[in-house]
Design an enzyme around this catalytic site. Structure first.
Site, PDB file in Angstrom:
ATOM      1  N   ASN A 107       0.891  -1.159   0.000  1.00  0.00           N
ATOM      2  CA  ASN A 107       0.000   0.000   0.000  1.00  0.00           C
ATOM      3  C   ASN A 107       0.934   1.214   0.000  1.00  0.00           C
ATOM      4  O   ASN A 107       1.565   1.509   1.015  1.00  0.00           O
ATOM      5  CB  ASN A 107      -0.897  -0.049   1.248  1.00  0.00           C
ATOM      6  N   ASN A 194      -8.579   5.994   4.149  1.00  0.00           N
ATOM      7  CA  ASN A 194      -9.904   5.411   3.875  1.00  0.00           C
ATOM      8  C   ASN A 194     -10.370   4.857   5.208  1.00  0.00           C
ATOM      9  O   ASN A 194      -9.922   3.776   5.623  1.00  0.00           O
ATOM     10  CB  ASN A 194      -9.804   4.239   2.894  1.00  0.00           C
TER      11      ASN A 194
HETATM   12  N1  CDT Z   1      -7.148   2.370   5.519  1.00  0.00           N
HETATM   13  C1  CDT Z   1      -6.956   2.286   6.854  1.00  0.00           C
HETATM   14  O1  CDT Z   1      -5.838   2.108   7.325  1.00  0.00           O
HETATM   15  N2  CDT Z   1      -8.062   2.383   7.624  1.00  0.00           N
HETATM   16  C2  CDT Z   1      -8.021   2.197   9.034  1.00  0.00           C
HETATM   17  C3  CDT Z   1      -9.303   1.618   9.476  1.00  0.00           C
HETATM   18  C4  CDT Z   1      -9.152   0.933  10.730  1.00  0.00           C
HETATM   19  S1  CDT Z   1     -10.437  -0.180  10.998  1.00  0.00           S
HETATM   20  C5  CDT Z   1      -9.709  -1.705  10.709  1.00  0.00           C
HETATM   21  C6  CDT Z   1      -7.735   3.446   9.835  1.00  0.00           C
HETATM   22  O2  CDT Z   1      -6.920   3.387  10.756  1.00  0.00           O
HETATM   23  O3  CDT Z   1      -8.336   4.490   9.577  1.00  0.00           O
END
Ligand code: CDT
Length: 310
Positions: A107, A194
């Site tokens: 990523n 996200n």
């Molecule tokens: N994309 C990303 O890292 N999202 C996470 C969601 C956490 S929920 C498993 C974040 O820390 O915003």
């Protein structure tokens, strides 16, 4: 003295599962034009900016997910971003899923200067979520299934008149992320996210609390390391899943100085004076004068929290 870098944070609205990369890139190019029309030096896009947030979809055969990844950057479909940036004389930073020639999946976020040279690459270190399908969840978060942890650490780069760093989404929740860059004198950290508006494992938690978490970690990272932070969301409803907005620019005092108002494609701009980092870097957060590394060993040697025996 002032060292102004005019930053644009280009929040993405939702990208649906069947939305083609070309259409998405056209949206990003339009936001790049808006940023350039306000004389921005750099425009920051979100995490996995070219597709829907595909780690919510479980696939038994991981190789079937390779279609979500970029094998080249720029590649055929992303070339317009580089061409437009060159024409407009604007730098940019963008997140995407990277598939390397030797088959590794990351990523990733890159930093591209005004001559459209890729000057920096970061690969997400803190991957949230899980590896296997978890039926108790309303939606899946399979980053640990589809990506490997980044292998580049938290580098910073001297470019565009300052010391720049990047991290990605979940990284922002970890003070270690910002401190490692802080120890390299970072003045501006760029990140995309996200983040689901709600947590399916904690039904009582409100969207307001989760937005508070989103902002407080970026504000703390900025203040404690005396740097600017730009956080850029992918927001809105993707295939029935709500992602939070709240894209923002945070100054070295930890104050939000620009904040997105919508859940759609939206550009916010702020003139960031990198010299505003200097006072705190020389006083309260003069690391050389005040840090006590002899007491910090656990941070780099232990992952789990181990309370004393009862
Ligand atoms: N994309 C990303 O890292 N999202 C996470 C969601 C956490 S929920 C498993 C974040 O820390 O915003």
């Amino acid at each position: 003295m002032a060292r102004i870098v005019k930053i644009a944070a280009a929040q993405s609205g939702p990208i649906q599962k069947d939305e083609g990369r070309q259409a998405v890139v056209a949206r990003l190019v339009e936001m790049m034009r808006q940023a350039a029309s306000q004389e921005s030096d750099i425009v920051v896009f979100t995490e996995l900016a070219l597709t829907t947030f595909f780690p919510r979809y479980y696939e038994e055969d991981r190789s079937k997910m390779d279609g979500w990844f970029e094998t080249d950057m720029p590649g055929g479909v992303t070339q317009p971003l580089f061409d437009t940036a060159k024409k407009l004389g604007i730098g940019f930073s963008i997140g995407y899923a990277e598939l390397t020639p030797d088959g590794h999946h990351f990523n990733t976020q890159i930093l591209v200067d005004k001559s459209v040279t890729i000057v920096g690459k970061y690969r997400k270190v803190h991957l949230p979520g899980h590896v296997e399908y978890e039926p108790e969840r309303t939606w899946q978060h399979l980053e640990k299934r589809y990506f490997e942890p980044g292998d580049l650490g938290f580098p910073v780069w001297r470019t565009m008149g300052g010391v720049m760093g990047m991290c990605i989404c979940n990284d922002r929740r970890w003070p270690e992320t910002f401190r490692v860059m802080g120890l390299q004198g970072v003045e501006l950290v760029m990140l995309g996210y996200n983040t689901p508006t709600l947590n399916s494992l904690k039904p009582g938690e409100t969207a307001k609390t989760r937005m508070h978490h989103n902002h407080i970690c970026m504000q703390a990272g900025a203040y404690q390391n005396a740097c600017w932070v730009v956080g850029v969301a992918k927001a809105g409803n993707e295939d029935g899943n709500d992602l939070m907005a709240g894209s923002c620019i945070v100054n070295p005092n930890g104050e939000i100085v620009a904040l997105a108002e919508t859940c759609g494609d939206e550009v916010i701009v702020f003139e960031c004076d990198l010299d505003e980092c200097v006072f705190l870097k020389k006083t309260t957060f003069n690391f050389e004068a005040h840090r006590r590394t002899e007491h910090y060993g656990l941070i780099a040697t232990q992952t789990a929290a181990i309370p004393p025996p009862e």
